[in-house]
Design a protein around this motif. Structure first.
Motif, mmCIF file in Angstrom:
data_model
loop_
_atom_site.group_PDB
_atom_site.id
_atom_site.type_symbol
_atom_site.label_atom_id
_atom_site.label_comp_id
_atom_site.label_asym_id
_atom_site.label_seq_id
_atom_site.Cartn_x
_atom_site.Cartn_y
_atom_site.Cartn_z
ATOM 1 N N THR A 42 78.304 -39.592 53.161
ATOM 2 C CA THR A 42 78.609 -38.294 53.769
ATOM 3 C C THR A 42 79.533 -37.459 52.895
ATOM 4 N N VAL A 43 79.331 -36.143 52.984
ATOM 5 C CA VAL A 43 80.259 -35.179 52.415
ATOM 6 C C VAL A 43 80.650 -34.217 53.536
ATOM 7 N N GLU A 44 81.940 -34.041 53.725
ATOM 8 C CA GLU A 44 82.456 -33.123 54.734
ATOM 9 C C GLU A 44 83.329 -32.086 54.047
ATOM 10 N N LYS A 45 83.201 -30.834 54.504
ATOM 11 C CA LYS A 45 83.936 -29.736 53.879
ATOM 12 C C LYS A 45 84.751 -28.994 54.943
ATOM 13 N N TYR A 46 86.026 -28.790 54.637
ATOM 14 C CA TYR A 46 86.915 -28.076 55.544
ATOM 15 C C TYR A 46 87.752 -27.076 54.750
ATOM 16 N N GLY A 47 88.309 -26.131 55.462
ATOM 17 C CA GLY A 47 89.188 -25.150 54.833
ATOM 18 C C GLY A 47 90.460 -24.969 55.634
ATOM 19 N N THR A 48 91.595 -25.092 54.975
ATOM 20 C CA THR A 48 92.878 -24.841 55.629
ATOM 21 C C THR A 48 93.609 -23.669 54.969
ATOM 22 N N TYR A 49 92.975 -23.067 53.974
ATOM 23 C CA TYR A 49 93.593 -21.937 53.275
ATOM 24 C C TYR A 49 93.294 -20.632 54.001
ATOM 25 N N ILE A 50 94.313 -19.794 54.122
ATOM 26 C CA ILE A 50 94.183 -18.473 54.749
ATOM 27 C C ILE A 50 94.428 -17.420 53.681
ATOM 28 N N ASP A 51 93.474 -16.540 53.489
ATOM 29 C CA ASP A 51 93.594 -15.473 52.492
ATOM 30 C C ASP A 51 94.075 -14.215 53.205
ATOM 31 N N SER A 52 95.383 -14.025 53.248
ATOM 32 C CA SER A 52 95.957 -12.898 53.975
ATOM 33 C C SER A 52 97.327 -12.566 53.422
ATOM 34 N N VAL A 53 97.718 -11.300 53.497
ATOM 35 C CA VAL A 53 99.057 -10.903 53.093
ATOM 36 C C VAL A 53 100.069 -11.202 54.197
ATOM 37 N N ALA B 44 73.777 -30.688 50.347
ATOM 38 C CA ALA B 44 72.646 -31.341 51.018
ATOM 39 C C ALA B 44 72.088 -32.526 50.243
ATOM 40 N N ASP B 45 72.205 -32.500 48.906
ATOM 41 C CA ASP B 45 71.647 -33.569 48.075
ATOM 42 C C ASP B 45 72.711 -34.561 47.619
ATOM 43 N N PHE B 46 73.784 -34.686 48.372
ATOM 44 C CA PHE B 46 74.879 -35.580 48.004
ATOM 45 C C PHE B 46 74.417 -37.040 47.923
ATOM 46 N N GLY B 47 73.409 -37.408 48.724
ATOM 47 C CA GLY B 47 72.873 -38.768 48.712
ATOM 48 C C GLY B 47 71.585 -38.882 47.933
#
Length: 511
Positions: free
Chosen positions: A257-268, A245-248
């Motif tokens: 802007t800061v954008e956060k994404y996830g493409t990692y899957i934690d699964s067997v 929130a305080d990136f600026g």
């Protein structure tokens, strides 16, 4: 405490030392197992036997490729690795497609039909995951016949058991070191030595490493405003407000802007689609994003190189070592996503592996084809194994490899850093007289400072410098930005075979 990538600890030590008893033992093992790679067999191999084959290649060649092993080795590794094989298809070098392609769709359908027949299943029964851009498909296989049939197909570029994550490495004492989870991870903060930073307005800390590259002087010309850096790593800590929130905050542009994404899957399960989110659970990604873009404010915390640049973070992996199927797939998907974004000019990757990973290589080529300037860490390990070559994907021609050096006057690489002919740039990030004192960065939690070292922080620093250049010259191409960085480095005109163009002068690069 120094935070470095440690995923190559102990690897193939004997290749870089004089003859010892361990070397004789290793050579004997290699000779006894040579037939496993050179001759076809119906034998199903144990994990230990597969790892010996990998060791054999690393010992003899300094690298390993699944392309060089027999069908039964691939089959055994695939079955051990959740019964999955990754298939790269198309013509040689045809890593991706620009749109719908009936020829490639036909090849993919042929692969599916071939494996279904070999497995005694219908297409509907067969488990598989296909990519709509990269020419890659993951399939469930259980039979040696499936592998042999795939190897015989003319339009198969590579076969890789991407679910095989059991490779272990031998230390000099002969003890096994598990080459997996938590590599490079640390979420604790550090108390900074007062000689490792200085304070600037309005109360931000500048790491001692910045001054060796004239980064603060370059801020008179560019602070990164308008440039966007994509970081593929372990994500961003939700507990660090300066990267959320305080990136600026402070003197940084308040609407960046800061954008956060996830493409990692934690699964067997390799076929799972349950994404694990964008939040860092390791600490490494937070350090890298902070190095490149942390804001300049009055909180008495370290500022980033391009403190006005925008940031797009992808949590593509659980740690720095891409040894798990979902980490490889996560990084591949992150590269694809960043490649598709017109606003992202720079990609920073302080993660990697010992040898080439086909679907990640295809994704690097996809992003590179879209004009992205991709920086990758040359590799970090232990003091006895840093003679190992530059790691993947920094070893690719489409990536710009970076490593770290100390602050000595004669180019001494950092205690744990790799070097070699693929290296393009170096960053001073380690005190020559005290190797525990590395780059000062923003910490994982609110109020924390930290130290981070190795080729990881060197890579993130270089990505930040590239953002300063591209922000100053927004109409430049990737080639123009890269050439300016080369021209502003110590060895321009006489590139070193070990350290590339050497240390970058950020001020000269933005003038």
């Amino acid at each position: 405490m120094k935070k470095t990538l440690t995923f190559l600890a102990g690897i193939i030590v004997l290749a870089f030392t004089s003859c010892t008893n361990d070397e004789v033992i290793t050579s004997t093992i290699i000779e006894e197992n040579a037939l496993l790679t050179e001759q076809e067999s119906d034998a199903f191999l144990t994990i230990e036997e597969i790892n010996t084959i990998i060791d054999q290649s690393l010992y003899k060649n300094g690298t390993f490729s699944w392309d060089e092993v027999a069908a039964n080795v691939l089959w055994s590794a695939a079955v051990h690795g959740s019964e999955m094989i990754t298939v790269g298809y198309g013509s040689k070098g045809e890593s991706f497609r620009e749109g719908k392609d009936s020829r490639l769709e036909g090849i993919q359908n042929e692969i599916i039909a071939t494996v279904a027949a070999s497995e005694g299943q219908t297409r509907k029964e067969l488990k598989y995951l296909s990519d709509d851009i990269l020419n890659v498909i993951d399939l469930r296989i259980t039979t040696l016949e499936s592998i042999r049939d795939l190897k015989a197909m003319p339009n198969v570029r590579y076969l890789e058991p991407n679910g095989y994550s059991f490779f272990t490495i031998q230390s000099q004492s002969g003890a096994e070191v598990q080459n997996r989870s938590s590599s490079g991870c640390d979420m604790s903060g550090s108390t900074l030595n007062t000689n490792d930073y200085r304070t600037i307005a309005p109360g931000a800390l500048v790491s001692w490493t910045f001054d060796n590259h004239n980064i603060t002087q370059a801020w008179g010309e560019s602070t990164g405003a308008g440039a966007t850096i994509g970081v593929i790593d372990t994500g961003i800590s939700p507990n660090q407000p300066l990267l959320n929130a305080d990136f600026g905050d402070g003197m940084s542009i308040n609407n960046r802007t800061v954008e956060k994404y996830g493409t990692y899957i934690d699964s067997v399960w390799w076929w799972s689609n349950n994404l694990d989110g964008p939040n860092d659970k390791c600490g490494h990604g937070t350090s890298m994003t902070a190095t490149a873009t942390a804001p300049r404010n009055n909180n008495n915390r370290p500022v980033g190189v391009a403190y006005d640049a925008n940031l797009v973070s992808y949590r593509g992996t659980a740690d720095v070592l891409l040894n798990d199927y979902h980490e490889r797939k996560g990084v591949s998907n992150a590269l694809r996503a960043l490649g598709d974004r017109n606003d992202v000019q720079i990609i920073s990757m302080s993660v990697g592996y010992l040898w080439t990973i086909g679907n990640v290589r295809d994704a690097v080529r996809y992003a590179h084809n879209r004009g992205k300037l991709i920086f990758a860490a040359g590799g970090t390990s232990t003091t006895i194994t840093n003679a190992y070559p530059v790691i993947f994907p920094a070893s690719m021609s489409e990536a710009i490899a970076v490593t770290g050096v100390t602050d000595s006057n004669n180019y001494t690489r950092c205690d744990t850093c790799h070097s070699g002919p693929q290296i393009e740039f170096t960053i001073m990030m380690e005190r020559d007289n005290n190797r525990d004192r590395t780059a000062a960065v923003l910490g994982f939690n609110s109020g924390d400072n930290d130290y981070v070292g190795g080729s990881s922080v060197a890579t993130a620093t270089t990505a930040g410098i590239a953002a300063l250049v591209w922000a100053k010259y927004p109409n430049w191409s990737r080639t123009q930005v890269l050439n300016r960085m080369r021209q502003s480095s110590d060895f321009y005109g006489n590139k070193s075979n070990t350290f590339g163009y050497g240390n970058i002068d950020a001020l000269q690069a933005v003038q």
